[in-house]
Design a protein around this motif. Sequence first.
Motif, PDB file in Angstrom:
ATOM      1  N   CYS A 135      34.500  40.761  46.383  1.00 15.54           N
ATOM      2  CA  CYS A 135      34.040  41.282  45.090  1.00 15.54           C
ATOM      3  C   CYS A 135      35.253  41.736  44.289  1.00 15.54           C
ATOM      4  O   CYS A 135      36.099  42.474  44.807  1.00 15.54           O
ATOM      5  CB  CYS A 135      33.078  42.457  45.322  1.00 15.54           C
ATOM      6  SG  CYS A 135      32.622  43.345  43.833  1.00 15.54           S
ATOM      7  N   LEU A 136      35.332  41.315  43.033  1.00 17.30           N
ATOM      8  CA  LEU A 136      36.456  41.711  42.181  1.00 17.30           C
ATOM      9  C   LEU A 136      36.550  43.221  42.058  1.00 17.30           C
ATOM     10  O   LEU A 136      37.632  43.791  41.992  1.00 17.30           O
ATOM     11  CB  LEU A 136      36.264  41.084  40.785  1.00 17.30           C
ATOM     12  CG  LEU A 136      37.236  41.488  39.679  1.00 17.30           C
ATOM     13  CD1 LEU A 136      38.658  41.054  40.006  1.00 17.30           C
ATOM     14  CD2 LEU A 136      36.806  40.900  38.341  1.00 17.30           C
ATOM     15  N   LEU A 137      35.388  43.869  42.018  1.00 20.46           N
ATOM     16  CA  LEU A 137      35.358  45.292  41.721  1.00 20.46           C
ATOM     17  C   LEU A 137      35.155  46.164  42.956  1.00 20.46           C
ATOM     18  O   LEU A 137      34.624  47.264  42.867  1.00 20.46           O
ATOM     19  CB  LEU A 137      34.278  45.558  40.665  1.00 20.46           C
ATOM     20  CG  LEU A 137      34.576  44.874  39.320  1.00 20.46           C
ATOM     21  CD1 LEU A 137      33.388  44.952  38.394  1.00 20.46           C
ATOM     22  CD2 LEU A 137      35.799  45.479  38.664  1.00 20.46           C
ATOM     23  N   SER A 138      35.512  45.635  44.107  1.00 19.95           N
ATOM     24  CA  SER A 138      35.509  46.494  45.298  1.00 19.95           C
ATOM     25  C   SER A 138      36.812  46.201  46.037  1.00 19.95           C
ATOM     26  O   SER A 138      37.353  45.096  45.955  1.00 19.95           O
ATOM     27  CB  SER A 138      34.294  46.197  46.179  1.00 19.95           C
ATOM     28  OG  SER A 138      34.680  45.959  47.500  1.00 19.95           O
ATOM     29  N   LYS A 186      33.171  36.685  57.701  1.00 19.49           N
ATOM     30  CA  LYS A 186      33.276  38.146  57.732  1.00 19.49           C
ATOM     31  C   LYS A 186      33.360  38.696  56.302  1.00 19.49           C
ATOM     32  O   LYS A 186      32.691  39.678  55.954  1.00 19.49           O
ATOM     33  CB  LYS A 186      34.522  38.549  58.529  1.00 19.49           C
ATOM     34  CG  LYS A 186      34.498  39.957  59.014  1.00 19.49           C
ATOM     35  CD  LYS A 186      35.592  40.147  60.056  1.00 19.49           C
ATOM     36  CE  LYS A 186      35.827  41.623  60.290  1.00 19.49           C
ATOM     37  NZ  LYS A 186      37.149  41.910  60.799  1.00 19.49           N
ATOM     38  N   ALA A 187      34.172  38.047  55.470  1.00 18.53           N
ATOM     39  CA  ALA A 187      34.279  38.495  54.071  1.00 18.53           C
ATOM     40  C   ALA A 187      32.914  38.424  53.401  1.00 18.53           C
ATOM     41  O   ALA A 187      32.510  39.333  52.665  1.00 18.53           O
ATOM     42  CB  ALA A 187      35.291  37.633  53.322  1.00 18.53           C
ATOM     43  N   VAL A 188      32.200  37.361  53.667  1.00 17.09           N
ATOM     44  CA  VAL A 188      30.886  37.163  53.044  1.00 17.09           C
ATOM     45  C   VAL A 188      29.891  38.229  53.511  1.00 17.09           C
ATOM     46  O   VAL A 188      29.094  38.734  52.726  1.00 17.09           O
ATOM     47  CB  VAL A 188      30.397  35.726  53.367  1.00 17.09           C
ATOM     48  CG1 VAL A 188      28.926  35.559  53.065  1.00 17.09           C
ATOM     49  CG2 VAL A 188      31.221  34.719  52.581  1.00 17.09           C
ATOM     50  N   ARG A 189      29.994  38.591  54.799  1.00 13.09           N
ATOM     51  CA  ARG A 189      29.094  39.638  55.316  1.00 13.09           C
ATOM     52  C   ARG A 189      29.352  40.965  54.611  1.00 13.09           C
ATOM     53  O   ARG A 189      28.480  41.821  54.535  1.00 13.09           O
ATOM     54  CB  ARG A 189      29.277  39.814  56.833  1.00 13.09           C
ATOM     55  CG  ARG A 189      28.608  38.734  57.660  1.00 13.09           C
ATOM     56  CD  ARG A 189      28.453  39.150  59.118  1.00 13.09           C
ATOM     57  NE  ARG A 189      29.721  39.246  59.844  1.00 13.09           N
ATOM     58  CZ  ARG A 189      30.342  38.216  60.436  1.00 13.09           C
ATOM     59  NH1 ARG A 189      29.804  37.013  60.420  1.00 13.09           N
ATOM     60  NH2 ARG A 189      31.478  38.384  61.066  1.00 13.09           N
ATOM     61  N   HIS A 190      30.581  41.149  54.088  1.00 13.07           N
ATOM     62  CA  HIS A 190      30.923  42.414  53.421  1.00 13.07           C
ATOM     63  C   HIS A 190      30.756  42.361  51.912  1.00 13.07           C
ATOM     64  O   HIS A 190      31.188  43.275  51.212  1.00 13.07           O
ATOM     65  CB  HIS A 190      32.368  42.804  53.740  1.00 13.07           C
ATOM     66  CG  HIS A 190      32.497  43.425  55.095  1.00 13.07           C
ATOM     67  ND1 HIS A 190      32.899  42.719  56.193  1.00 13.07           N
ATOM     68  CD2 HIS A 190      32.241  44.681  55.521  1.00 13.07           C
ATOM     69  CE1 HIS A 190      32.897  43.506  57.245  1.00 13.07           C
ATOM     70  NE2 HIS A 190      32.506  44.706  56.865  1.00 13.07           N
ATOM     71  N   LYS A 191      30.167  41.299  51.406  1.00 11.90           N
ATOM     72  CA  LYS A 191      30.016  41.257  49.941  1.00 11.90           C
ATOM     73  C   LYS A 191      29.003  42.315  49.534  1.00 11.90           C
ATOM     74  O   LYS A 191      27.866  42.318  49.994  1.00 11.90           O
ATOM     75  CB  LYS A 191      29.538  39.867  49.499  1.00 11.90           C
ATOM     76  CG  LYS A 191      29.573  39.700  47.972  1.00 11.90           C
ATOM     77  CD  LYS A 191      29.392  38.244  47.575  1.00 11.90           C
ATOM     78  CE  LYS A 191      29.282  38.076  46.070  1.00 11.90           C
ATOM     79  NZ  LYS A 191      30.557  38.186  45.355  1.00 11.90           N
ATOM     80  N   PRO A 192      29.427  43.245  48.655  1.00 12.01           N
ATOM     81  CA  PRO A 192      28.473  44.292  48.274  1.00 12.01           C
ATOM     82  C   PRO A 192      27.323  43.710  47.446  1.00 12.01           C
ATOM     83  O   PRO A 192      27.517  42.715  46.749  1.00 12.01           O
ATOM     84  CB  PRO A 192      29.308  45.262  47.431  1.00 12.01           C
ATOM     85  CG  PRO A 192      30.599  44.607  47.163  1.00 12.01           C
ATOM     86  CD  PRO A 192      30.739  43.393  48.023  1.00 12.01           C
ATOM     87  N   SER A 193      26.175  44.336  47.539  1.00 12.68           N
ATOM     88  CA  SER A 193      25.025  43.827  46.781  1.00 12.68           C
ATOM     89  C   SER A 193      25.288  43.984  45.287  1.00 12.68           C
ATOM     90  O   SER A 193      24.843  43.193  44.477  1.00 12.68           O
ATOM     91  CB  SER A 193      23.755  44.573  47.189  1.00 12.68           C
ATOM     92  OG  SER A 193      23.949  45.950  46.936  1.00 12.68           O
ATOM     93  N   ASP A 194      26.056  44.999  44.941  1.00  8.96           N
ATOM     94  CA  ASP A 194      26.269  45.341  43.543  1.00  8.96           C
ATOM     95  C   ASP A 194      27.634  46.013  43.459  1.00  8.96           C
ATOM     96  O   ASP A 194      28.004  46.728  44.378  1.00  8.96           O
ATOM     97  CB  ASP A 194      25.194  46.388  43.172  1.00  8.96           C
ATOM     98  CG  ASP A 194      24.768  46.265  41.745  1.00  8.96           C
ATOM     99  OD1 ASP A 194      25.444  45.549  40.995  1.00  8.96           O
ATOM    100  OD2 ASP A 194      23.764  46.906  41.376  1.00  8.96           O
ATOM    101  N   HIS A 195      28.375  45.807  42.388  1.00 12.14           N
ATOM    102  CA  HIS A 195      29.605  46.571  42.277  1.00 12.14           C
ATOM    103  C   HIS A 195      29.266  47.972  41.785  1.00 12.14           C
ATOM    104  O   HIS A 195      28.229  48.189  41.175  1.00 12.14           O
ATOM    105  CB  HIS A 195      30.627  45.885  41.370  1.00 12.14           C
ATOM    106  CG  HIS A 195      30.321  45.928  39.915  1.00 12.14           C
ATOM    107  ND1 HIS A 195      30.408  47.065  39.171  1.00 12.14           N
ATOM    108  CD2 HIS A 195      29.946  44.961  39.052  1.00 12.14           C
ATOM    109  CE1 HIS A 195      30.109  46.803  37.925  1.00 12.14           C
ATOM    110  NE2 HIS A 195      29.811  45.540  37.821  1.00 12.14           N
ATOM    111  N   ASN A 196      30.140  48.927  42.082  1.00  2.46           N
ATOM    112  CA  ASN A 196      29.766  50.297  41.765  1.00  2.46           C
ATOM    113  C   ASN A 196      30.584  50.876  40.619  1.00  2.46           C
ATOM    114  O   ASN A 196      30.772  52.067  40.526  1.00  2.46           O
ATOM    115  CB  ASN A 196      29.846  51.186  43.013  1.00  2.46           C
ATOM    116  CG  ASN A 196      31.197  51.039  43.673  1.00  2.46           C
ATOM    117  OD1 ASN A 196      32.111  50.478  43.044  1.00  2.46           O
ATOM    118  ND2 ASN A 196      31.335  51.490  44.898  1.00  2.46           N
TER     119      ASN A 196
END
Length: 330
Positions: free
Chosen positions: A274-277, A302-312
Amino acid sequence: MAELKLIDPCNRYLNYLRISITDRCNLKCIYCVPRDMVPRLPHDDILTYEEILKLVRVGVKLGISKIRVTGGEPLVRKGVYGFLAELSRLNELTDLSLTTNAVALKDNIKKIESAGIKRINISLDTLDPAKFAKITGLDLFDQVWQGIRSALEAGFHPIKINVVALNGVNDDELLDMARLSFDYPFHIRFIEYMPIGQSQMGIGPLLLAPEIKKRISVLGNLLPVRNSANDGPAQRYRFDGAPGEVGFIHALSHHFCDRCNRLRLTAQGQLRPCLLSDHHEDVKGPLRDGCSDDQLAEIFLKAVRHKPSDHNLALENPTRVCGQMNSIGG
Ligand code: SAM
């Protein structure tokens, strides 16, 4: 590996990889880097083209079909045209594009064409040469404009012009930028400024897409354009009668995370979901330790498993993301 696909916990299918090939840039845009540029990464810290290609060959087996090469400024890295040509030989890729500030475009447009690039995104935040020098640190507006013209004359289409909309900097030029879509077949894309890394800008007040849309609406009837399968998150419109388009990338005012299909590879070999994480997986270490394709595939997963649902990055209280845009690549 053939059966594995990059599907994240939110069931998003990730098929788009943005690759930053260098953190170096020939401009110092006020919203992207600090005035006193952070020390550049030593050459050895940057992934080699061979390392990137090894990773990409694994990525395409996992379903990556779209790649954008970015930076820093990708055209400043030695050997970039050969690298682009290697990428364009990958049959699995349906879309290969380049993001550039166009400083080096005019002299190299033929090489880019010969390397098999079909689409170019160009950053241009102003049509005023003096303001261009203020925003970028260099008096190169004419050179950049000639670069844009050369891409047009070479038949690149669409040419997307990225405009980062900044209050107090280029908000007085929103109409002029939008008017370009009447004069040329360009896709003008207004991008909300994102507070990422160190730059010369504060965090707010932010100029957001709904306001930009409202202001440019005085130019005519804005007709929605339907997004095609390969489109990113831009909300697309065309003014009645205009050959070009205008669009809005509203990362802050309207999250498009539910449709995000991207992974990013930074110049120093981090795979970022994620660009914003700031979460990332290191690929440089494993690549230099001689890891196998299966091990690289596991890092992708592994990277894909850590993709946040939404940037914060919240509008109400935006804070800075740590990574530097010139290294992540936008
Ligand atoms: N040098 C190339 C260029 O200028 O297009 C590629 C790299 S640049 C980092 C990629 C894109 O990110 C550009 O369109 C730039 O305007 C955008 N960008 C950089 N910093 C940004 C920020 N803080 N917020 C929004 N967009 C940004």
